[in-house]
Enzyme design. Structure first.
Site, mmCIF file in Angstrom:
data_model
loop_
_atom_site.group_PDB
_atom_site.id
_atom_site.type_symbol
_atom_site.label_atom_id
_atom_site.label_comp_id
_atom_site.label_asym_id
_atom_site.label_seq_id
_atom_site.Cartn_x
_atom_site.Cartn_y
_atom_site.Cartn_z
ATOM 1 N N ASP A 36 0.844 -1.190 0.000
ATOM 2 C CA ASP A 36 0.000 0.000 0.000
ATOM 3 C C ASP A 36 0.884 1.246 0.000
ATOM 4 O OD1 ASP A 36 -3.225 0.510 0.917
ATOM 5 O OD2 ASP A 36 -1.837 2.202 1.076
ATOM 6 N N ILE A 37 0.488 2.242 -0.765
ATOM 7 C CA ILE A 37 1.277 3.469 -0.897
ATOM 8 C C ILE A 37 1.254 4.296 0.389
ATOM 9 C CG2 ILE A 37 -0.512 5.067 -1.735
ATOM 10 C CD1 ILE A 37 1.446 5.848 -3.971
ATOM 11 N N ASN A 87 -12.980 -3.459 2.044
ATOM 12 C CA ASN A 87 -14.043 -2.466 2.077
ATOM 13 C C ASN A 87 -14.936 -2.646 0.855
ATOM 14 O OD1 ASN A 87 -13.274 -0.990 4.451
ATOM 15 N ND2 ASN A 87 -11.544 -0.189 3.297
ATOM 16 N N GLU A 90 -12.480 3.216 -1.472
ATOM 17 C CA GLU A 90 -12.052 4.336 -2.322
ATOM 18 C C GLU A 90 -11.676 3.910 -3.729
ATOM 19 O OE1 GLU A 90 -9.146 6.646 -0.234
ATOM 20 O OE2 GLU A 90 -10.733 7.632 0.922
ATOM 21 N N VAL A 91 -11.062 2.744 -3.859
ATOM 22 C CA VAL A 91 -10.635 2.300 -5.198
ATOM 23 C C VAL A 91 -11.632 1.251 -5.691
ATOM 24 C CG1 VAL A 91 -8.816 1.219 -6.547
ATOM 25 C CG2 VAL A 91 -8.215 2.769 -4.671
ATOM 26 N N HIS A 101 -10.068 -5.336 -3.739
ATOM 27 C CA HIS A 101 -8.758 -5.596 -3.130
ATOM 28 C C HIS A 101 -8.977 -5.990 -1.687
ATOM 29 C CE1 HIS A 101 -9.815 -1.355 -2.848
ATOM 30 N NE2 HIS A 101 -9.184 -1.313 -1.688
ATOM 31 N N HIS A 138 -7.003 -5.977 1.932
ATOM 32 C CA HIS A 138 -5.849 -5.461 2.671
ATOM 33 C C HIS A 138 -5.336 -6.561 3.598
ATOM 34 C CE1 HIS A 138 -6.883 -1.028 2.066
ATOM 35 N NE2 HIS A 138 -8.044 -1.592 1.782
HETATM 36 P P1 5GP Z 1 -9.921 1.199 0.077
HETATM 37 O O1 5GP Z 1 -10.312 2.385 0.920
HETATM 38 O O2 5GP Z 1 -10.467 1.301 -1.318
HETATM 39 O O3 5GP Z 1 -10.228 -0.107 0.756
HETATM 40 O O4 5GP Z 1 -8.334 1.222 0.013
HETATM 41 C C1 5GP Z 1 -7.606 1.770 -1.041
HETATM 42 C C2 5GP Z 1 -6.146 1.659 -0.675
HETATM 43 O O5 5GP Z 1 -5.379 1.878 -1.843
HETATM 44 C C3 5GP Z 1 -5.682 2.702 0.359
HETATM 45 O O6 5GP Z 1 -5.127 2.009 1.483
HETATM 46 C C4 5GP Z 1 -4.650 3.527 -0.394
HETATM 47 O O7 5GP Z 1 -3.561 3.918 0.407
HETATM 48 C C5 5GP Z 1 -4.213 2.594 -1.507
HETATM 49 N N1 5GP Z 1 -3.771 3.256 -2.713
HETATM 50 C C6 5GP Z 1 -4.390 4.288 -3.372
HETATM 51 N N2 5GP Z 1 -3.708 4.647 -4.463
HETATM 52 C C7 5GP Z 1 -2.631 3.821 -4.525
HETATM 53 C C8 5GP Z 1 -1.554 3.701 -5.441
HETATM 54 O O8 5GP Z 1 -1.425 4.436 -6.433
HETATM 55 N N3 5GP Z 1 -0.623 2.740 -5.186
HETATM 56 C C9 5GP Z 1 -0.717 1.913 -4.094
HETATM 57 N N4 5GP Z 1 0.243 1.010 -3.928
HETATM 58 N N5 5GP Z 1 -1.734 1.994 -3.206
HETATM 59 C C10 5GP Z 1 -2.679 2.942 -3.411
#
Ligand code: 5GP
Length: 125
Positions: A39-40, A97, A105-106, A110, A112
């Site tokens: 994760d970034i 999520n 968010e994405v 995925h 985690h």
């Molecule tokens: P969500 O809230 O969708 O479950 O989590 C999205 C995750 O993607 C977040 O933890 C965020 O830090 C990670 N993320 C967003 N953009 C990028 C990216 O460009 N590269 C990587 N490696 N992780 C990302």
């Protein structure tokens, strides 16, 4: 901005672009069906994102439309990645999520993997 898990798959999402190699990432595992990256913005010493290569918005979408083979491969990959990262003895947490209340968010499924310290209670009250 959190996404609605019922929306159609958007091919321009950040993980689709990472899967296509358009955006760099730190890859920790890859096979035919699955990619895992760091994760970034890590929230624990180990914070890995496990991403199926198929175009699925969320857990809801994947569990409804994914083939048995894709689902089995993904579940096995999550376990294998945790084992290969040496996380089994100390323990780890999985989180996916899905949709608005979860704050997804994405809009590409995925999972985690969090590990590397005691992770505390599952959710804040
Ligand atoms: P969500 O809230 O969708 O479950 O989590 C999205 C995750 O993607 C977040 O933890 C965020 O830090 C990670 N993320 C967003 N953009 C990028 C990216 O460009 N590269 C990587 N490696 N992780 C990302």
């Amino acid at each position: 901005m959190p996404i609605n898990a019922t929306e159609a798959y958007d091919d321009g999402n950040i993980f689709a672009r990472i899967l296509r190699g358009e955006i760099p990432s730190t890859r920790v595992y890859e096979d035919e069906q699955t990619l895992a990256i760091n994760d970034i913005n890590p929230l624990a010493p180990t914070h890995i994102l496990v991403i199926p290569k198929g175009a699925y918005v969320s857990w809801d979408d994947f569990s409804a439309r994914g083939s048995d083979e894709e689902i089995a491969a993904f579940v096995r990959a999550v376990g294998k990645i945790a084992r290969e990262a040496g996380l089994v003895e100390s323990g780890y947490r999985l989180l996916a999520n899905a949709g608005l209340n979860a704050g997804q968010e994405v809009p590409h499924l995925h999972v985690h993997i969090f590990a590397g310290r005691p992770l505390g209670p599952m959710l804040a009250r």
